[in-house]
Scaffold this motif. Structure first.
Motif, PDB file in Angstrom:
ATOM      1  N   GLN A 104      80.855  33.738  -8.799  1.00 27.81           N
ATOM      2  CA  GLN A 104      82.080  33.194  -9.327  1.00 27.81           C
ATOM      3  C   GLN A 104      82.452  31.808  -9.912  1.00 27.81           C
ATOM      4  O   GLN A 104      83.270  31.564 -10.244  1.00 27.81           O
ATOM      5  CB  GLN A 104      83.418  33.594  -8.372  1.00 27.81           C
ATOM      6  N   GLY A 105      81.478  30.938  -9.479  1.00 26.32           N
ATOM      7  CA  GLY A 105      81.621  29.518  -9.552  1.00 26.32           C
ATOM      8  C   GLY A 105      82.601  28.789  -8.842  1.00 26.32           C
ATOM      9  O   GLY A 105      82.854  27.593  -8.953  1.00 26.32           O
ATOM     10  N   LYS A 106      82.831  29.262  -7.622  1.00 23.66           N
ATOM     11  CA  LYS A 106      83.575  28.492  -6.588  1.00 23.66           C
ATOM     12  C   LYS A 106      82.610  27.804  -5.625  1.00 23.66           C
ATOM     13  O   LYS A 106      83.251  26.994  -4.771  1.00 23.66           O
ATOM     14  CB  LYS A 106      84.159  29.536  -5.821  1.00 23.66           C
ATOM     15  N   LEU A 107      81.243  28.254  -5.612  1.00 22.40           N
ATOM     16  CA  LEU A 107      80.492  27.435  -4.727  1.00 22.40           C
ATOM     17  C   LEU A 107      79.197  27.025  -5.978  1.00 22.40           C
ATOM     18  O   LEU A 107      78.910  27.746  -6.610  1.00 22.40           O
ATOM     19  CB  LEU A 107      79.547  28.206  -3.659  1.00 22.40           C
ATOM     20  N   THR A 108      78.780  25.688  -5.450  1.00 22.35           N
ATOM     21  CA  THR A 108      77.358  25.112  -6.355  1.00 22.35           C
ATOM     22  C   THR A 108      76.385  25.416  -5.645  1.00 22.35           C
ATOM     23  O   THR A 108      76.317  24.951  -4.335  1.00 22.35           O
ATOM     24  CB  THR A 108      77.929  23.838  -6.673  1.00 22.35           C
ATOM     25  N   CYS A 109      75.458  26.195  -5.948  1.00 20.68           N
ATOM     26  CA  CYS A 109      74.219  26.324  -5.046  1.00 20.68           C
ATOM     27  C   CYS A 109      73.084  25.340  -5.303  1.00 20.68           C
ATOM     28  O   CYS A 109      72.762  25.043  -6.631  1.00 20.68           O
ATOM     29  CB  CYS A 109      73.607  27.769  -5.716  1.00 20.68           C
ATOM     30  N   LEU A 110      72.675  24.766  -4.289  1.00 20.83           N
ATOM     31  CA  LEU A 110      71.567  23.824  -4.120  1.00 20.83           C
ATOM     32  C   LEU A 110      70.459  24.467  -3.580  1.00 20.83           C
ATOM     33  O   LEU A 110      70.388  24.578  -2.380  1.00 20.83           O
ATOM     34  CB  LEU A 110      72.276  22.500  -3.686  1.00 20.83           C
ATOM     35  N   GLU A 111      69.283  24.494  -4.035  1.00 22.15           N
ATOM     36  CA  GLU A 111      68.174  25.195  -3.422  1.00 22.15           C
ATOM     37  C   GLU A 111      66.993  24.265  -3.041  1.00 22.15           C
ATOM     38  O   GLU A 111      66.615  23.301  -3.804  1.00 22.15           O
ATOM     39  CB  GLU A 111      67.416  26.265  -4.379  1.00 22.15           C
ATOM     40  N   LEU A 112      66.524  24.555  -1.711  1.00 27.50           N
ATOM     41  CA  LEU A 112      65.444  23.719  -1.308  1.00 27.50           C
ATOM     42  C   LEU A 112      64.297  24.514  -1.184  1.00 27.50           C
ATOM     43  O   LEU A 112      64.108  25.806  -0.277  1.00 27.50           O
ATOM     44  CB  LEU A 112      65.916  23.188  -0.052  1.00 27.50           C
ATOM     45  N   ASN A 113      63.233  24.531  -2.024  1.00 28.79           N
ATOM     46  CA  ASN A 113      62.503  25.680  -2.109  1.00 28.79           C
ATOM     47  C   ASN A 113      60.955  25.485  -1.459  1.00 28.79           C
ATOM     48  O   ASN A 113      59.971  26.282  -1.689  1.00 28.79           O
ATOM     49  CB  ASN A 113      61.996  25.868  -3.548  1.00 28.79           C
ATOM     50  N   GLN A 114      60.824  24.236  -0.548  1.00 26.99           N
ATOM     51  CA  GLN A 114      59.640  23.905  -0.095  1.00 26.99           C
ATOM     52  C   GLN A 114      59.803  23.609   1.344  1.00 26.99           C
ATOM     53  O   GLN A 114      61.007  22.867   1.661  1.00 26.99           O
ATOM     54  CB  GLN A 114      58.695  23.034  -0.835  1.00 26.99           C
ATOM     55  N   ARG A 115      58.949  23.629   2.290  1.00 26.41           N
ATOM     56  CA  ARG A 115      59.297  23.233   3.538  1.00 26.41           C
ATOM     57  C   ARG A 115      59.033  21.857   3.594  1.00 26.41           C
ATOM     58  O   ARG A 115      58.035  21.430   2.898  1.00 26.41           O
ATOM     59  CB  ARG A 115      58.205  23.965   4.609  1.00 26.41           C
ATOM     60  N   ALA A 116      59.505  21.213   4.598  1.00 21.90           N
ATOM     61  CA  ALA A 116      59.628  19.458   4.766  1.00 21.90           C
ATOM     62  C   ALA A 116      58.187  19.235   5.163  1.00 21.90           C
ATOM     63  O   ALA A 116      57.678  20.170   5.829  1.00 21.90           O
ATOM     64  CB  ALA A 116      60.606  19.024   5.758  1.00 21.90           C
ATOM     65  N   GLY A 117      57.573  18.037   4.564  1.00 23.79           N
ATOM     66  CA  GLY A 117      56.152  17.508   5.201  1.00 23.79           C
ATOM     67  C   GLY A 117      55.102  18.363   4.800  1.00 23.79           C
ATOM     68  O   GLY A 117      55.210  19.117   3.458  1.00 23.79           O
ATOM     69  N   THR A 118      54.194  18.801   5.722  1.00 19.13           N
ATOM     70  CA  THR A 118      53.136  19.583   5.204  1.00 19.13           C
ATOM     71  C   THR A 118      53.180  21.004   5.528  1.00 19.13           C
ATOM     72  O   THR A 118      52.242  21.806   5.445  1.00 19.13           O
ATOM     73  CB  THR A 118      51.729  19.067   5.770  1.00 19.13           C
ATOM     74  N   ALA A 119      54.424  21.521   6.305  1.00 19.39           N
ATOM     75  CA  ALA A 119      54.676  22.686   6.822  1.00 19.39           C
ATOM     76  C   ALA A 119      54.624  23.889   5.642  1.00 19.39           C
ATOM     77  O   ALA A 119      55.187  23.280   4.757  1.00 19.39           O
ATOM     78  CB  ALA A 119      55.792  22.827   7.721  1.00 19.39           C
ATOM     79  N   LEU A 120      53.680  24.890   5.930  1.00 18.56           N
ATOM     80  CA  LEU A 120      53.863  26.077   5.025  1.00 18.56           C
ATOM     81  C   LEU A 120      54.775  27.081   5.358  1.00 18.56           C
ATOM     82  O   LEU A 120      55.088  27.480   6.693  1.00 18.56           O
ATOM     83  CB  LEU A 120      52.334  26.509   4.868  1.00 18.56           C
ATOM     84  N   LEU A 121      55.196  28.180   4.508  1.00 15.64           N
ATOM     85  CA  LEU A 121      55.952  29.372   4.996  1.00 15.64           C
ATOM     86  C   LEU A 121      54.896  30.127   5.755  1.00 15.64           C
ATOM     87  O   LEU A 121      53.725  30.439   5.361  1.00 15.64           O
ATOM     88  CB  LEU A 121      56.367  29.866   3.740  1.00 15.64           C
ATOM     89  N   PRO A 122      55.419  30.855   6.769  1.00 11.69           N
ATOM     90  CA  PRO A 122      54.374  31.630   7.561  1.00 11.69           C
ATOM     91  C   PRO A 122      54.339  33.068   6.583  1.00 11.69           C
ATOM     92  O   PRO A 122      55.054  33.499   5.791  1.00 11.69           O
ATOM     93  CB  PRO A 122      55.254  32.107   8.770  1.00 11.69           C
ATOM     94  N   LYS A 123      53.173  33.733   6.788  1.00  7.82           N
ATOM     95  CA  LYS A 123      52.512  35.067   6.359  1.00  7.82           C
ATOM     96  C   LYS A 123      53.442  35.944   7.054  1.00  7.82           C
ATOM     97  O   LYS A 123      53.180  35.982   8.372  1.00  7.82           O
ATOM     98  CB  LYS A 123      51.374  35.018   6.209  1.00  7.82           C
ATOM     99  N   MET A 124      53.899  37.116   6.625  1.00 10.26           N
ATOM    100  CA  MET A 124      54.357  38.227   7.030  1.00 10.26           C
ATOM    101  C   MET A 124      53.595  39.338   7.111  1.00 10.26           C
ATOM    102  O   MET A 124      53.027  39.814   6.142  1.00 10.26           O
ATOM    103  CB  MET A 124      55.968  38.595   6.517  1.00 10.26           C
ATOM    104  N   HIS A 125      53.392  40.006   8.406  1.00  6.53           N
ATOM    105  CA  HIS A 125      52.671  41.065   8.545  1.00  6.53           C
ATOM    106  C   HIS A 125      53.478  42.466   9.123  1.00  6.53           C
ATOM    107  O   HIS A 125      54.335  42.235   9.996  1.00  6.53           O
ATOM    108  CB  HIS A 125      51.439  40.954   9.491  1.00  6.53           C
ATOM    109  N   VAL A 126      53.396  43.656   8.744  1.00  9.46           N
ATOM    110  CA  VAL A 126      54.042  44.701   9.210  1.00  9.46           C
ATOM    111  C   VAL A 126      53.110  45.614   9.951  1.00  9.46           C
ATOM    112  O   VAL A 126      52.043  45.919   9.502  1.00  9.46           O
ATOM    113  CB  VAL A 126      54.676  45.586   8.136  1.00  9.46           C
ATOM    114  N   ILE A 127      53.486  45.900  11.340  1.00 16.05           N
ATOM    115  CA  ILE A 127      52.595  47.010  12.098  1.00 16.05           C
ATOM    116  C   ILE A 127      53.394  48.183  12.201  1.00 16.05           C
ATOM    117  O   ILE A 127      54.584  48.257  12.689  1.00 16.05           O
ATOM    118  CB  ILE A 127      52.610  46.101  13.556  1.00 16.05           C
ATOM    119  N   ASP A 128      52.328  49.212  11.830  1.00 12.87           N
ATOM    120  CA  ASP A 128      53.114  50.577  11.776  1.00 12.87           C
ATOM    121  C   ASP A 128      52.834  51.145  13.204  1.00 12.87           C
ATOM    122  O   ASP A 128      51.774  51.416  13.711  1.00 12.87           O
ATOM    123  CB  ASP A 128      52.284  51.422  10.799  1.00 12.87           C
TER     124      ASP A 128
END
Length: 740
Positions: free
Chosen positions: A378-402
């Protein structure tokens, strides 16, 4: 018809908000001298019916203001404050909240006052100052590291140190009392100085990455005016560093910053970050404080002494004369919505307060609420995205166990057991998440199928073994002793079914006996200081298994956790509540975000009987933002919130038929008054129909015209309260977040 209202000169009156469940304010008489002294926003002692209460003046009426002679005015008993303790700005905020959430202003005002002020205690309290008596006592303290550390700090300040400063430094009152009992230190009461303190940098800011730099610059451009920002940052992307660098510039201007966190458990972590960056007065406001400390913190904020106010939900109503920035961390969290009594949402109140104050407000989250994404739309909030982890940390990999095809041991898949073992052997930490405390959720008879259910609720009782064996209903609080035989068939065949954190803890200890299992839930952290001790242990980088409930999912930084496992996600996938997918997705992403925040890569394992569920597949192959975009589309098509405003009416009594009859009658009345402009769903039985021995019914009001719906409901709701049978309890929930 006789004219009953006429002018009566020299009648001095004030209008008082009284802490009772009545929507009106009441006029009280004063002497001319009292009238001169009385201030809007000050407290008065009054007689109301047979009660002696403490109210707040909301208006001074002119002496010639018309008076109705049919009513005899009572005189106020006493002026409790010489000056207003609630400024006009906060009174306006409280009045807006009372109107929006359809709740009596007298009770709403109580939300903004510490308990001692609600009780009529004097505003000015003496501060507790601790001083050293024995300058050669260090040798006597060899057995207690905590006492020795406290003594060393106190020796650095021979003139004495305020108790709340010592508490912020990690010295608890038990340690101070122990030193006092030994005659090494003593406590003196001194008049508290509320002069604002200068702010100094304790540490230089970290180097911001491009996303952080863009966010910081965008927010700082909005100083001196209202603008609302959604800081949408991946877990571990450095949202706190953005907060700190924006705060630095606001504090430099001599302004105050209000920071809200969802739970008390996050305050030690947050305050340590603030203290490491800024030398200034930080006031803490949360339910874990005793009444004296809460009043002192409130006074520090209200006088401008505190540069930073850090608190939970109710701190949004704290008076702050120089407020220049509001930050709401983990804005998606359900804890920001009050779930009983005055059911306000701190996020929405924060947006109103920032607009009123003409200052920026930051809503931060790795999993923003669908409501906030709609405000961006609606334009009532301004979105600011942070798309990478700080420093050298990487996003974890996700696994599903059936779970339908894998072997399990104590409810944990063989694959997961091997992964846990592998991480522990590498001296890393593992986090196991199970959103169910206690030992087992069901006690079952294997012979006849009897289950230990609560006699007062439509729910099973949870089996607990600590601090003793008992059955506990987590809905109404009923506690029962454990039966020796099945009450139905008298056989000794009772068996705990399902897993709670206590039972999983037992299994993990049997599977990995050489490693410590640290359980974090409401039971294990109920003692004062226990959560802080657990955090200290976690941050020592010792190999361990962390096991817990939602307390572990909320914004904590565990740099040594490399594996996160969610044992049972299916309950959230099967809920009938339309918000359940949103809550489940947030939970998965937030818990997953505790993994791989340090130098080592992280992994996340989800155990489920429904691996093909669309929500899991979206999170596995896309991300939370993609899920949120799809959810917004689905809500728009079905015209569900946030595309229509919602009000939930709850009714409870000992007879469900009475609930239904009364709500049907009131629904008919609302349809007539609103010219059918409001959709009315129900009345229907609540999802948990019987709770604490009483039956619950719901009625949901929906409209695409929020202001129009509130206009009609305001009058109708007060009629409903007057027509309500004595045996019924009703409450109103504007913008409900749960339908239970």
């Amino acid at each position: 018809m006789p004219n009953i209202a006429h002018t009566q000169p020299h009648v001095y009156r004030v209008r008082v908000a009284v802490p009772v469940h009545i929507f009106d304010c009441f006029d009280y008489r004063l002497s001319p001298e009292q009238y001169q002294q009385a201030q809007v926003g000050a407290r008065v002692a009054i007689s109301f019916g047979r009660q002696n209460l403490v109210g707040v003046i909301v208006e001074k009426l002119a002496p010639d203001h018309p008076i109705d002679p049919r009513f005899k005015l009572k005189a106020i008993s006493e002026l409790l404050d010489q000056e207003a303790i609630l400024p006009a700005e906060v009174l306006t905020l409280l009045t807006w909240s009372a109107n929006y959430y359809q709740f009596p202003i007298g009770e709403v005002i109580q939300t903004a006052l510490p308990a001692l002020l609600r009780q009529g205690k004097p505003y000015n309290l003496l501060a507790r100052v601790w001083k050293v008596l024995d300058l050669e006592a260090e040798a006597k303290l060899k057995r207690s590291e905590k006492q020795r550390d406290a003594y060393k700090i106190l020796k650095l300040h021979p003139q004495g140190t305020l108790e709340h400063i010592l508490n912020l430094s990690g010295i608890d009152n038990a340690t101070l009392k122990a030193l006092s009992n030994k005659g090494i230190i003593q406590c003196e009461l001194e008049t508290q100085d509320f002069s604002p303190e200068p702010v100094q940098m304790a540490q230089m800011p970290l180097s911001a990455n491009p996303d952080q730099t863009h966010a910081i610059k965008s927010i700082l451009k909005a100083q001196q005016r209202y603008q609302a920002f959604l800081l949408d940052g991946l877990t571990g992307s450095g949202k706190t560093e953005v907060y700190l660098q924006v705060m630095q510039q606001v504090l430099k201007q001599g302004k105050q910053v209000l920071v809200l966190v969802p739970e008390i458990g996050l305050t030690p972590q947050t305050i340590s970050r603030f203290q490491s960056r800024f030398h200034c007065h930080i006031a803490l406001l949360h339910s874990g404080l005793n009444d004296n400390k809460r009043l002192q913190a409130w006074q520090a904020a209200q006088t401008g002494k505190a540069s930073i106010v850090l608190g939970t939900r109710s701190a949004i109503y704290t008076a702050m004369p120089n407020l220049g920035l509001i930050i709401l961390d983990e804005e998606h969290d359900l804890s920001f919505k009050q779930q009983e009594g005055f059911r306000y949402h701190a996020r929405d109140v924060a947006l109103y307060r920032a607009a009123q104050r003409k200052c920026p407000v930051i809503l931060g989250s790795a999993t923003p609420s669908i409501d906030s994404y709609h405000l961006v739309e609606q334009g009532k909030l301004t979105c600011l995205e942070l798309n990478q982890r700080a420093g050298t940390a990487l996003l974890p990999k996700m696994h599903v166990i059936d779970l339908t095809v894998t072997q399990k041991q104590h409810g944990i898949s063989q694959q997961l057991i091997l992964e846990i073992k592998h991480r522990l052997e590498k001296k890393e930490q593992v986090l196991i998440f199970l959103n169910r405390r206690g030992y087992a959720p069901v006690l079952l008879c294997e012979q006849c199928g009897w289950q230990a259910s609560c006699s007062n609720c439509d729910a099973n009782m949870t089996l607990h073994y600590q601090p003793y064996q008992h059955l506990h209903c987590h809905h109404c609080g009923t506690i029962k002793s454990l039966p020796e035989h099945c009450p139905a068939c008298q056989q000794e065949s009772l068996k705990p079914i399902g897993m709670g954190t206590a039972k999983v803890e037992e299994h993990l200890q049997s599977l990995f006996p050489q490693y410590p299992v640290i359980r974090v839930d409401r039971d294990s952290t109920s003692r004062v200081g226990s959560w802080q001790k657990i955090q200290d242990t976690i941050h020592k980088n010792e190999t361990a298994i962390l096991l817990g409930t939602q307390m572990l999912a909320k914004g904590h930084h565990f740099p040594y956790v490399t594996l996160v496992a969610i044992l049972d996600i299916d309950a959230g996938l099967l809920s009938v509540d339309f918000r359940a997918p949103e809550r489940t997705a947030q939970l998965i992403v937030q818990v997953a975000g505790r993994s791989g925040r340090g130098e080592k890569k992280g992994d996340v394992y989800l155990q489920t009987y429904r691996p093909e569920h669309p929500l899991l597949q979206t999170l596995l192959h896309e991300d939370y933002r993609h899920f949120a975009k799809q959810t917004l589309h689905d809500r728009k098509v079905s015209q569900m919130p946030p595309y229509r405003s919602t009000i939930l009416i709850r009714c409870e009594s000992k007879d469900q038929a009475h609930n239904q009859q009364f709500l049907c009658k009131m629904a008919t009345l609302l349809r007539e008054q609103s010219q059918m402009s409001i959709d009315i769903w129900g009345p229907i039985p609540a999802p948990m129909e019987r709770k604490a021995g009483r039956y619950q019914a719901h009625m949901v009001l929906l409209s695409s015209q929020r202001a129009q719906m509130h206009f009609y409901v305001r009058t109708w709701w007060q009629q409903l309260l007057q027509l309500k049978p004595n045996d019924c309890k009703v409450n109103i929930d504007v913008d409900p977040q749960e339908l239970n």
